[in-house]
Design a protein around this motif. Structure first.
Motif, mmCIF file in Angstrom:
data_model
loop_
_atom_site.group_PDB
_atom_site.id
_atom_site.type_symbol
_atom_site.label_atom_id
_atom_site.label_comp_id
_atom_site.label_asym_id
_atom_site.label_seq_id
_atom_site.Cartn_x
_atom_site.Cartn_y
_atom_site.Cartn_z
ATOM 1 N N ARG A 190 0.683 -1.444 0.123
ATOM 2 C CA ARG A 190 0.030 0.359 -0.025
ATOM 3 C C ARG A 190 0.908 1.109 -0.357
ATOM 4 N NH1 ARG A 190 -4.581 0.006 4.120
ATOM 5 N NH2 ARG A 190 -2.334 -0.536 5.721
ATOM 6 N N LEU A 191 0.375 1.749 -0.500
ATOM 7 C CA LEU A 191 1.432 3.680 -0.934
ATOM 8 C C LEU A 191 0.206 4.577 -0.570
ATOM 9 C CD1 LEU A 191 3.631 5.039 -2.845
ATOM 10 C CD2 LEU A 191 1.514 5.640 -4.302
ATOM 11 N N PRO A 192 1.382 5.353 0.801
ATOM 12 C CA PRO A 192 0.230 6.110 1.852
ATOM 13 C C PRO A 192 -0.348 6.995 0.156
ATOM 14 C CG PRO A 192 2.081 6.022 3.166
ATOM 15 C CD PRO A 192 2.599 5.214 1.048
ATOM 16 N N ALA A 193 -1.208 7.797 0.512
ATOM 17 C CA ALA A 193 -1.756 8.780 -0.569
ATOM 18 C C ALA A 193 -1.275 10.022 -0.783
ATOM 19 C CB ALA A 193 -3.550 9.490 0.655
ATOM 20 N N ASP A 194 -0.141 10.799 -0.127
ATOM 21 C CA ASP A 194 0.432 11.660 0.356
ATOM 22 C C ASP A 194 1.974 11.378 -0.316
ATOM 23 O OD1 ASP A 194 2.333 9.488 1.809
ATOM 24 O OD2 ASP A 194 2.128 11.349 3.376
ATOM 25 N N LYS A 195 1.961 9.805 -0.749
ATOM 26 C CA LYS A 195 3.298 9.692 -1.498
ATOM 27 C C LYS A 195 2.896 9.473 -3.296
ATOM 28 C CE LYS A 195 6.031 8.221 1.897
ATOM 29 N NZ LYS A 195 5.799 8.967 3.239
ATOM 30 N N ALA A 196 1.685 9.383 -3.143
ATOM 31 C CA ALA A 196 0.937 9.108 -4.836
ATOM 32 C C ALA A 196 1.145 10.287 -5.543
ATOM 33 C CB ALA A 196 -0.071 8.545 -5.034
ATOM 34 N N SER A 197 1.942 10.232 -5.830
ATOM 35 C CA SER A 197 3.273 11.782 -6.877
ATOM 36 C C SER A 197 4.562 10.926 -7.482
ATOM 37 C CB SER A 197 2.931 13.284 -6.351
ATOM 38 O OG SER A 197 3.701 12.930 -5.423
ATOM 39 N N GLY A 198 5.214 12.094 -8.403
ATOM 40 C CA GLY A 198 6.828 11.750 -8.993
ATOM 41 C C GLY A 198 6.987 9.698 -9.375
ATOM 42 N N ASP A 199 7.943 9.400 -8.965
ATOM 43 C CA ASP A 199 8.292 8.235 -9.148
ATOM 44 C C ASP A 199 7.430 6.562 -8.443
ATOM 45 O OD1 ASP A 199 9.482 9.100 -11.663
ATOM 46 O OD2 ASP A 199 11.576 8.881 -10.231
ATOM 47 N N TRP A 200 6.521 6.807 -7.555
ATOM 48 C CA TRP A 200 6.162 5.518 -7.185
ATOM 49 C C TRP A 200 5.669 4.480 -7.609
ATOM 50 C CZ3 TRP A 200 1.218 3.166 -8.310
ATOM 51 C CH2 TRP A 200 0.355 3.840 -9.641
ATOM 52 N N GLN A 201 6.023 4.226 -8.815
ATOM 53 C CA GLN A 201 5.442 3.210 -9.783
ATOM 54 C C GLN A 201 6.847 2.276 -9.583
ATOM 55 O OE1 GLN A 201 3.536 3.207 -14.036
ATOM 56 N NE2 GLN A 201 2.252 5.365 -13.507
ATOM 57 N N LYS A 202 7.730 3.015 -9.423
ATOM 58 C CA LYS A 202 9.192 2.353 -9.494
ATOM 59 C C LYS A 202 8.603 1.641 -7.891
ATOM 60 C CE LYS A 202 11.573 5.041 -12.942
ATOM 61 N NZ LYS A 202 12.920 6.299 -13.293
ATOM 62 N N THR A 203 8.270 1.710 -6.950
ATOM 63 C CA THR A 203 8.456 1.581 -5.698
ATOM 64 C C THR A 203 8.133 0.249 -5.594
ATOM 65 O OG1 THR A 203 6.437 2.308 -4.906
ATOM 66 C CG2 THR A 203 8.535 4.097 -5.004
ATOM 67 N N GLY A 204 7.191 -0.456 -6.043
ATOM 68 C CA GLY A 204 6.497 -1.364 -6.000
ATOM 69 C C GLY A 204 4.829 -1.286 -4.732
ATOM 70 N N TYR A 205 5.115 0.120 -4.448
ATOM 71 C CA TYR A 205 3.562 -0.007 -3.707
ATOM 72 C C TYR A 205 3.051 0.467 -4.425
ATOM 73 C CZ TYR A 205 6.111 0.162 0.498
ATOM 74 O OH TYR A 205 7.222 -0.893 1.725
ATOM 75 N N PHE A 206 1.459 0.604 -4.116
ATOM 76 C CA PHE A 206 0.623 0.993 -4.675
ATOM 77 C C PHE A 206 -0.772 2.012 -4.431
ATOM 78 C CE2 PHE A 206 -3.114 -0.005 -7.948
ATOM 79 C CZ PHE A 206 -3.075 0.798 -9.168
ATOM 80 N N PRO A 207 -1.581 2.895 -4.734
ATOM 81 C CA PRO A 207 -2.715 3.922 -4.285
ATOM 82 C C PRO A 207 -3.216 2.803 -3.942
ATOM 83 C CG PRO A 207 -1.507 4.641 -5.938
ATOM 84 C CD PRO A 207 -0.747 3.339 -6.099
ATOM 85 N N GLN A 208 -3.941 2.542 -2.654
ATOM 86 C CA GLN A 208 -5.032 2.446 -2.597
ATOM 87 C C GLN A 208 -6.631 2.467 -3.366
ATOM 88 O OE1 GLN A 208 -5.930 0.511 1.371
ATOM 89 N NE2 GLN A 208 -8.056 1.043 1.073
ATOM 90 N N ALA A 209 -6.698 3.629 -3.396
ATOM 91 C CA ALA A 209 -7.533 4.391 -4.069
ATOM 92 C C ALA A 209 -7.982 4.433 -5.844
ATOM 93 C CB ALA A 209 -7.899 5.843 -4.175
#
Length: 278
Positions: A190-209
């Protein structure tokens, strides 16, 4: 002696009408626990139960010994070791692994290892091996046959290859396989909502929304969400992405004790339902 008792107990419970019918939550939990305790499980996989919480997770997703379950991309078979004995007597387990005709060396290597695993133990004799990959047209199970479709920590991979449209297509494939009223169970980093920007796709985490929105676009209804697999120690901002944490430990010995103390990733656990009426 312990393993023999477990095998006998599991067989007895699976043959019990109460266990099959699911008359009580306690009886279903007992059946799930016996499958988790099955002698065929590897010690390395058992050691991860405290992070993956298989009994509570499968119970949340309405998995019973009589269910028809499709697991998407079972990988090395962590959940296969639980689902195969659980469903052996009265259920059906479809393992939708990488396509046999894939040109990807990674796909071929991982599928071959899984096939070898299935052949090595009679507990897997009734596993039905099907195929899944983004863009692959093969059916993961007969249309309208599944009670539950499960995916564990796969959304980030699929999204990086196909974006929104690719994900909706994948969710529609799951929708097709499910019976009306069937469950799609999703567990994902789970990607925290406040981190759903930039290069988040490279982190392995995913936005729940985003996961919820795309599943709903495919026709699913979000029925419930759970913190079964949450980990508040995980800040989701590690230098090597989610793979910094165990079990991968991408940075090897660098700050290893720190990441072991955090444990495995914080994970969303989402239960979607295919509507009874279309």
């Amino acid at each position: 002696m312990k393993t023999i008792k477990l095998a006998i107990a599991l067989s007895a419970l699976l043959l019990s009408p109460l266990a099959v019918a699911g008359d009580t939550a306690q009886q279903q939990a007992e059946a799930l626990q016996l499958a988790v305790d099955h002698q065929s499980r590897s010690p390395a996989n058992v050691a991860r139960d405290k992070y993956r919480n298989p009994v509570a997770t499968l119970q949340f997703f309405d998995v019973t010994p009589a269910s028809t379950v499709v697991e998407i991309s079972p990988g090395g078979g962590w959940y296969s070791e639980i689902l195969a004995p659980l469903l052996a007597a009265h259920g059906t387990y479809y393992a939708a692994h990488f396509p046999a005709d894939s040109t990807s060396d990674y796909y071929k290597r991982n599928r071959a290892a899984f096939v070898e695993k299935l052949a090595a133990n009679p507990v897997y004799n009734r596993v039905q091996l099907t195929e899944f990959a983004p863009g692959n047209s093969a059916a993961i199970a007969p249309a309208g046959s599944a009670d539950v479709v499960l995916t564990f920590r796969n959304l980030h991979n699929w999204y990086s290859n196909g974006g929104d449209d690719g994900m909706v297509t994948i969710f529609k494939d799951f929708y097709t396989a499910l019976k009306p009223g069937g469950v799609l169970g999703v567990v994902e980093h789970r990607l925290p909502a406040d981190k759903a920007s930039g290069d988040w796709q490279k982190t392995g985490y995913f936005p729940q929304a985003l996961a919820v929105r795309l599943a709903e676009q495919a026709g699913f209804v979000l029925e419930a969400q759970s913190e079964i697999n949450a980990n508040p120690k995980d800040s989701a901002d590690h230098p090597g992405g989610v793979w910094t944490l165990p079990p991968v430990l991408r940075l090897k010995e660098q700050n290893k004790d720190k990441y072991l103390a955090i444990g495995e990733s914080d994970r969303m656990t989402l239960k979607f339902r295919k509507p009874l009426t279309q």
